[in-house]
Design a protein around this motif. Sequence first.
Motif, short mmCIF file in Angstrom:
data_model
loop_
_atom_site.label_atom_id
_atom_site.label_comp_id
_atom_site.label_asym_id
_atom_site.label_seq_id
_atom_site.Cartn_x
_atom_site.Cartn_y
_atom_site.Cartn_z
N ASP A 1 16.83 -1.98 -3.24
CA ASP A 1 18.09 -1.28 -3.00
C ASP A 1 17.81 -0.28 -1.88
N PRO A 2 18.76 0.54 -1.49
CA PRO A 2 18.50 1.44 -0.35
C PRO A 2 17.32 2.40 -0.55
N GLN A 3 17.00 2.76 -1.78
CA GLN A 3 15.93 3.73 -2.02
C GLN A 3 14.62 3.14 -2.55
N CYS A 4 14.71 2.05 -3.29
CA CYS A 4 13.54 1.55 -4.03
C CYS A 4 13.38 0.05 -3.87
N LEU A 5 12.20 -0.43 -4.29
CA LEU A 5 12.03 -1.85 -4.53
C LEU A 5 11.20 -2.01 -5.79
N CYS A 6 11.26 -3.19 -6.36
CA CYS A 6 10.57 -3.46 -7.62
C CYS A 6 9.65 -4.66 -7.41
N ILE A 7 8.39 -4.51 -7.85
CA ILE A 7 7.49 -5.65 -7.81
C ILE A 7 7.00 -5.97 -9.22
N ALA A 8 6.68 -7.24 -9.43
CA ALA A 8 6.13 -7.69 -10.71
C ALA A 8 4.72 -8.21 -10.44
N ASP A 9 3.76 -7.73 -11.23
CA ASP A 9 2.37 -8.18 -11.06
C ASP A 9 2.15 -9.51 -11.78
N GLU A 10 0.89 -9.97 -11.80
CA GLU A 10 0.59 -11.27 -12.39
C GLU A 10 0.88 -11.33 -13.89
N ASN A 11 0.99 -10.16 -14.55
CA ASN A 11 1.32 -10.10 -15.97
C ASN A 11 2.81 -9.85 -16.19
N SER A 12 3.61 -9.97 -15.12
CA SER A 12 5.05 -9.71 -15.15
C SER A 12 5.38 -8.25 -15.45
N GLN A 13 4.41 -7.37 -15.28
CA GLN A 13 4.67 -5.93 -15.43
C GLN A 13 5.44 -5.48 -14.20
N GLN A 14 6.61 -4.89 -14.42
CA GLN A 14 7.46 -4.46 -13.31
C GLN A 14 7.21 -3.00 -12.95
N THR A 15 7.13 -2.74 -11.65
CA THR A 15 6.96 -1.39 -11.14
C THR A 15 8.03 -1.13 -10.09
N THR A 16 8.77 -0.05 -10.26
CA THR A 16 9.76 0.36 -9.27
C THR A 16 9.12 1.40 -8.37
N ILE A 17 9.21 1.18 -7.06
CA ILE A 17 8.55 2.05 -6.08
C ILE A 17 9.59 2.62 -5.14
N TRP A 18 9.53 3.93 -4.92
CA TRP A 18 10.39 4.57 -3.93
C TRP A 18 9.92 4.10 -2.56
N LYS A 19 10.84 3.66 -1.72
CA LYS A 19 10.48 3.15 -0.39
C LYS A 19 9.73 4.19 0.44
N GLN A 20 10.06 5.48 0.26
CA GLN A 20 9.39 6.51 1.06
C GLN A 20 7.92 6.68 0.66
N ALA A 21 7.50 6.08 -0.46
CA ALA A 21 6.10 6.15 -0.90
C ALA A 21 5.26 5.00 -0.34
N LYS B 1 0.85 -1.19 0.00
CA LYS B 1 0.00 0.00 0.00
C LYS B 1 0.88 1.24 0.00
N LEU B 2 0.57 2.16 -0.89
CA LEU B 2 1.32 3.40 -0.99
C LEU B 2 0.65 4.48 -0.15
N ILE B 3 1.42 5.51 0.20
CA ILE B 3 0.87 6.60 1.01
C ILE B 3 -0.22 7.36 0.24
N THR B 4 -0.32 7.15 -1.07
CA THR B 4 -1.39 7.77 -1.88
C THR B 4 -2.70 7.01 -1.72
N GLY B 5 -2.64 5.79 -1.10
CA GLY B 5 -3.83 4.97 -0.96
C GLY B 5 -3.90 3.87 -2.01
N ASP B 6 -3.07 3.95 -3.05
CA ASP B 6 -3.04 2.90 -4.07
C ASP B 6 -2.51 1.61 -3.46
N VAL B 7 -3.06 0.49 -3.90
CA VAL B 7 -2.59 -0.82 -3.44
C VAL B 7 -2.09 -1.60 -4.64
N LEU B 8 -0.86 -2.08 -4.55
CA LEU B 8 -0.26 -2.90 -5.60
C LEU B 8 -0.09 -4.32 -5.08
#
Length: 73
Positions: free
Chosen positions: A44-64, A29-36
Motif C-alpha cells: 500500500d502507499p506506506q507498507c508492504l508485507c512479505i511472507a517467509d518460507e514458513n508463511s510467517q507474514q511481516t509488514t514493513i514500513w517502506k521508509q525502513a 534489506k532494512l536500514i537497520t541492516g536486517d535482511v528479510l
Amino acid sequence: MHTTEFDTSLPSIRQVQNLIKQTAVVELKLITGDVLTGRVLWQDPQCLCIADENSQQTTIWKQAIAYIKPKVS
C-alpha cells in the motif's frame, strides 16, 4: 495537498507489483541492516508485507527499506 493515493505510474510501485504477480522470492534489506527473505504479498502507499518460507507474514514500513531485489537461487 498531501495525497496517499496509490500511484501505479511510479516505476517503484510497478516493480513491486511485478514481484507480487511473479510470486518472486526477494531479499529485502532494512536500514537497520536486517535482511528479510520472502515473497511480497501486497503493498500500500506506506507498507508492504512479505511472507517467509514458513508463511510467517511481516509488514514493513517502506521508509525502513534500504533495498529490495529478487533473490537469485
